[in-house]
Enzyme design. Structure first.
Site, PDB file in Angstrom:
ATOM      1  CB  CYS A  36      -5.623   0.098   1.500  1.00  0.00           C
ATOM      2  SG  CYS A  36      -5.232  -0.794   2.997  1.00  0.00           S
ATOM      3  N   GLY A  78      17.987   3.040 -16.380  1.00  0.00           N
ATOM      4  CA  GLY A  78      17.720   4.445 -16.121  1.00  0.00           C
ATOM      5  C   GLY A  78      17.849   5.342 -17.334  1.00  0.00           C
ATOM      6  CB  CYS A 109      -8.005  -4.222   5.543  1.00  0.00           C
ATOM      7  SG  CYS A 109      -6.557  -3.181   5.293  1.00  0.00           S
ATOM      8  CB  CYS A 154      -7.490  -2.891   0.865  1.00  0.00           C
ATOM      9  SG  CYS A 154      -8.580  -2.384   2.182  1.00  0.00           S
ATOM     10  CB  CYS A 202      -7.012   0.639   5.987  1.00  0.00           C
ATOM     11  SG  CYS A 202      -8.276   0.164   4.797  1.00  0.00           S
TER      12      CYS A 202
END
Lengths: 279, 366, 293
Positions: C278, C44, C257, C284, C254
């Protein structure tokens, strides 16, 4: 052994400029100046020492340039002191000098143990975030993580400092000076510090507003019992709030004792002058 | 050589001019063909028109040749030329929805009616120095089928209109008043929006890009607005016919148009209003996308106000005119010796005074 | 000791047609890798590095590209996505820079990739052990929203003083009734550093926590890299009574799909209707192919 004081200050002093060995002896009330004739440095304050007991209010009085505000700012570590040590009962049992603390520890001390309210509220507040947000900052600093709890405590504090509750979500930039000071007071008390430092809190406010703020501080003293150091050039403020008083001139403490005694029977010529000018 | 009084001012200027002209004509004694510049350096020409405040590609091309490629100098020449031209008419406001679109992208949606038309852009190319250009260059055959240039009927729905239909963007109020004209009346503060937009439209590209950039890096009110739509294309210019009063098309100008959506961070707490986007608008001559985007961003920053540089109306609008800025900065090259003599005198006086004071101080300590 | 001619010949300049493997010279790659090692060692924490100008514009992925090219080896398989899609034009531009200068194979399937470079999305399929996700980062500094000065934000990180970020969230709740931060939600890494995860949607934030793979972040223009190593605790900062929430696509599917449990793109069709697909196009495709089998 546990300290019986909340705060101990030992030989606190601050010098601006390059300094020389003669600075201390060249300055002070006997010389009548803060400025070292040898090197031109300013000794803003020196040899300031006192113990602050729990629940006690110590007043520091003196004219502008006496070093009282500098001493306070050094204590709060807004500025780096040149000489001296300070100890807090809440910081390592008073055994470690707070001026030797590392930055994260200093932050912790300033966030949790001490609070400083400035003469100019703009210095103690962020005028562009809400009044509640200013108080929230102090609570968030000690890891309060609930908005509801923050708002409850902020609301309570603002009520105590007589800021209307519906101003909690307004930004202080639009408040009067007196109200800004109240918000600042609410903020510095938010996490119940063990020591509160008040620097010319009412200076610059209308006389009528001053009275209100002073009454407020007295109420808080009586109800919360926080130990305080009150700095003012106004003996009236000192008499109202402080049990003990130190008089400063040209960067040194010239007299100290119970407020009543200092006011009734001042010993140092300067204190006598101050008291005389009050009547 | 001893001192001689200044002389030969005019002949010096003429000699300098001749040196400049010799460079413009070069070794071959022939300046670059402005036509070729206009064709193959059209982005430079576009910038000169935009900062010169005059839509005239031919004039801007000549200016570029004349200025040896110095864009500020060329814009200056065009501005000065503009001052010589009589004002015949004001155009009737044009709806940019009529644009004959050459390029249109919308970063806000992956697809919107009309789709993403990249057009001619370097955005997705790699900036690898092409040394082959020094040897005549290599132009590959275009294998893909290119759509025809004639995309005249607007098939692209404005993203702003789509959002307005959903109430997400306020519908602008009708404003029948004439816009301010900053070329006739100097800007006053607080500035009207028309004055602000005009100032931005003819601003020096680098300076407004810097301010827009600063506002994205924390010195501004929003961290990240969204550019809703960017279009490059030609829009028609209409005036009222002097006899019939009917609108007639007198030509077209190529423009770049950018629209930015932002959410105000300073939504008033007491406001009962439901949140909406606000629109920042940028429109410049020619194809100059960084300028149009920066203009749209500054339109919002200046509207929002606040402490940051990019929100300071006077600070931004007074310092982004390239002709004024470069002129004044470079004026420092003019003789300033009268002033300097006065400054010198003052400094010598004070030095002598302080030296004498130090001497006497030391003498007294001894 | 080589002669000057030998040195020149060893380091062929690109103008004459040849690039080093992965475009960057080896010294640059070593510099970047050292910075990345520090980054992984201090989860970080932002590590400055000597960011090079690239043939792609600043703000368009030069940080991500430098990271990818510095860690790239001949055995890697690379996937490049922009907003989740492999077909994006900028993704194509970056991909061809990588392949033209390295010859490594590419894929659109995140399950086959060893390095994925991404602009503002995390693929739906969780990373495997040893897989690297390289983020393109526009603004690495999470505190920039409250403090423009770099000097001050560095001090704030050094002292773990995030009070102003918290106040910012409080003010947000007061003004809008909730934390309204959209993408790039600030997270606390290993309980120590506040981090900007790049403008990924809230949807992707939970994937940062306790991942099997490595997350590397490259900010070219701002000249920083940072990292989240595997099995690191990553938590979005929020309030007990205003907990972190993700975007909702409830009731959406979606179009291609049929997936319901993914982050979606809203597209506006020519007839004005709104449809959803997607965002992770590779995912997808694999779902569509799977369904076809």
């Amino acid at each position: 052994m546990k300290a019986d004081w909340v705060l101990r200050v030992d030989g606190l002093g601050k010098r601006y400029g390059r300094g020389c060995s003669a600075c201390i002896q060249n300055t002070g009330p006997e010389q009548g100046t803060n400025s070292c004739s040898n090197c031109g440095s300013i000794v803003a304050c020196a040899n300031v020492s006192f113990d602050l007991l729990p629940g006690e209010t110590l007043g520091i009085v003196g004219e502008s340039g006496s070093g009282k505000s500098t001493a306070l700012r050094c204590l709060f570590m807004d500025e780096e002191s040149t000489w001296g040590n300070a100890y807090l009962a809440g910081f390592h049992n008073g055994e470690r000098d707070i001026f030797s603390a590392k930055l994260p520890e200093r932050r912790e001390i300033r966030a949790a143990q001490m609070g400083l309210a400035y003469q100019n509220p703009a210095m103690g507040l962020n005028l562009l975030i809400t009044a509640g947000g200013n108080i929230a900052e102090r609570l968030l600093n000690v890891r309060v993580r609930s908005v509801a709890e923050i708002r409850e405590r902020a609301s309570y504090l603002l009520t105590r400092t007589e800021v209307p509750r519906d101003r909690m979500d307004d930004i202080p930039a639009h408040f009067s000076g007196g109200m800004q000071q109240r918000v600042q007071l609410a903020k510095v008390m938010a996490n119940s510090p063990s020591v509160l430092l008040l620097d010319e809190l009412t200076t610059g406010l209308d006389v009528s507003v001053q009275a209100g703020v002073l009454d407020l501080v007295r109420e808080l003293q009586e109800q919360l019992g926080i130990a305080m150091v009150v700095v003012s050039h106004d003996l009236g403020v000192i008499r109202l709030l402080a049990g003990r008083t130190m008089v400063m001139k040209d960067g040194r403490v010239v007299e100290s004792g119970l407020t009543d005694q200092v006011l009734e029977d001042p010993h140092h010529p300067y204190s006598q002058l101050l008291v005389a000018s009050m009547t | 050589m001893g001192y001689t009084a200044m002389q030969g001012g005019l002949s010096s200027i003429k000699a300098a001019e001749h040196l400049v002209k010799a460079r413009v004509f070069g070794r071959e004694g022939r300046p670059l063909d402005p036509g070729e510049i206009g064709e193959k350096m059209s982005l430079g020409v576009d910038r000169v028109m935009s900062e010169g405040g005059l839509y005239d590609p031919a004039a801007a091309s000549v200016a570029l040749v004349q200025a040896e490629g110095d864009l500020h100098e060329a814009s200056f020449i065009v501005r000065a030329y503009r001052s010589t031209l009589p004002r015949i008419a004001y155009s009737i406001p044009t709806d940019t929805g009529e644009m004959r679109v050459l390029r249109r992208i919308t970063p806000a949606f992956q697809f919107a009616p009309g789709g993403q038309l990249l057009g001619s852009t370097r955005d997705y190319t790699q900036r690898l120095l092409d040394w082959t250009l020094a040897d005549g260059g290599i132009l590959e055959e275009e294998t893909q089928e290119q759509p025809s240039e004639e995309l005249d009927r607007p098939q692209f729905s404005r993203i702003a209109d789509i959002l307005r239909a959903e109430g997400l963007l306020p519908i602008p109020e009708e404003n029948p008043a004439d816009p301010d004209d900053i070329t006739r009346t100097p800007i006053v503060f607080p500035a009207s929006r028309s004055a602000k937009l005009q100032t931005l439209a003819r601003a020096e590209t680098g300076s407004i890009t810097a301010f827009a950039y600063s506002s994205m890096r924390g010195y501004g009110t929003f961290a990240h607005g969204t550019i809703a739509e960017l279009r490059v294309g030609a829009i028609p210019m209409r005036i009222s016919h002097p006899y019939t009063g009917q609108p007639v098309i007198v030509g077209e100008v190529q423009v770049t148009e950018a629209e930015e959506f932002t959410i105000s961070p300073h939504r008033s707490l007491s406001s009962e209003q439901i949140e909406q986007f606000a629109l920042g608008y940028g429109l410049v001559f020619g194809q100059n996308e960084r300028k149009a985007i920066s203009m749209a961003m500054l339109d919002r920053q200046l509207a929002e106000g606040g402490g940051a540089m990019a929100s300071q109306e006077e600070f931004v609008l007074m310092h982004i005119d390239g002709v004024e800025a470069t002129g004044f900065v470079e004026h420092l090259k003019l003789p300033h010796y009268v002033e300097f003599q006065s400054i010198l005198q003052g400094m010598r006086r004070r030095r002598d005074r302080d030296a004498a004071a130090n001497e006497s101080k030391e003498a007294s300590l001894v | 000791m080589s002669s000057v001619q030998e040195l020149v010949a060893e380091n062929v300049s690109p103008g004459h047609g040849a690039y080093n493997f992965g475009f960057l010279d080896e010294t640059t790659k070593r510099e970047v890798r050292r910075a990345l090692l520090k980054a992984v060692a201090l989860p970080g924490h932002q590590i400055p590095f000597g960011s090079r100008e690239m043939p792609v514009a600043r703000g368009w992925g030069t940080g991500g590209i430098q990271v990818t090219l510095s860690i790239l080896g001949p055995d890697d398989t690379v996937k490049v996505i922009d907003q989740g899609a492999d077909e994006g034009v900028n993704a194509w531009n970056i991909r061809r820079l990588i392949t033209d200068t390295s010859g490594v194979p590419t894929t659109t399937d995140s399950r086959e990739a060893s390095i994925i470079q991404t602009r503002h999305r995390i693929p739906e399929v969780p990373l495997r052990e040893g897989e690297v996700l390289v983020f393109q980062v526009p603004m690495p500094e999470p505190l920039r929203m409250v403090e423009p000065s770099e000097r001050k934000t560095r001090a704030m990180h050094a002292q773990a003083d995030y009070s102003r970020a918290w106040v910012h969230l409080y003010e947000d709740v007061v003004r809008r009734g909730e934390i309204s931060h959209a993408t790039g939600y600030p997270v606390m890494v290993a309980g120590r550093y506040l981090l900007s995860p790049s403008p990924i949607p809230r949807w992707d934030i939970p994937k940062l926590n306790m991942s099997e793979g490595i997350y590397l972040f490259g900010a070219g223009r701002e000249k920083r890299v940072y990292a989240i190593p595997p099995h690191t605790e990553v938590v979005p900062i929020d309030f007990e009574d205003h907990p972190f929430y993700v975007e909702s696509f409830a009731g959406r599917k979606c179009q291609k799909c049929g997936s319901e449990d993914v982050y979606m793109n809203e597209v506006i069709l020519d007839d004005g209707r709104h449809a959803f697909t997607c965002s992770d196009s590779g995912f997808c495709d694999s779902r569509t192919e799977g369904a076809g089998e």
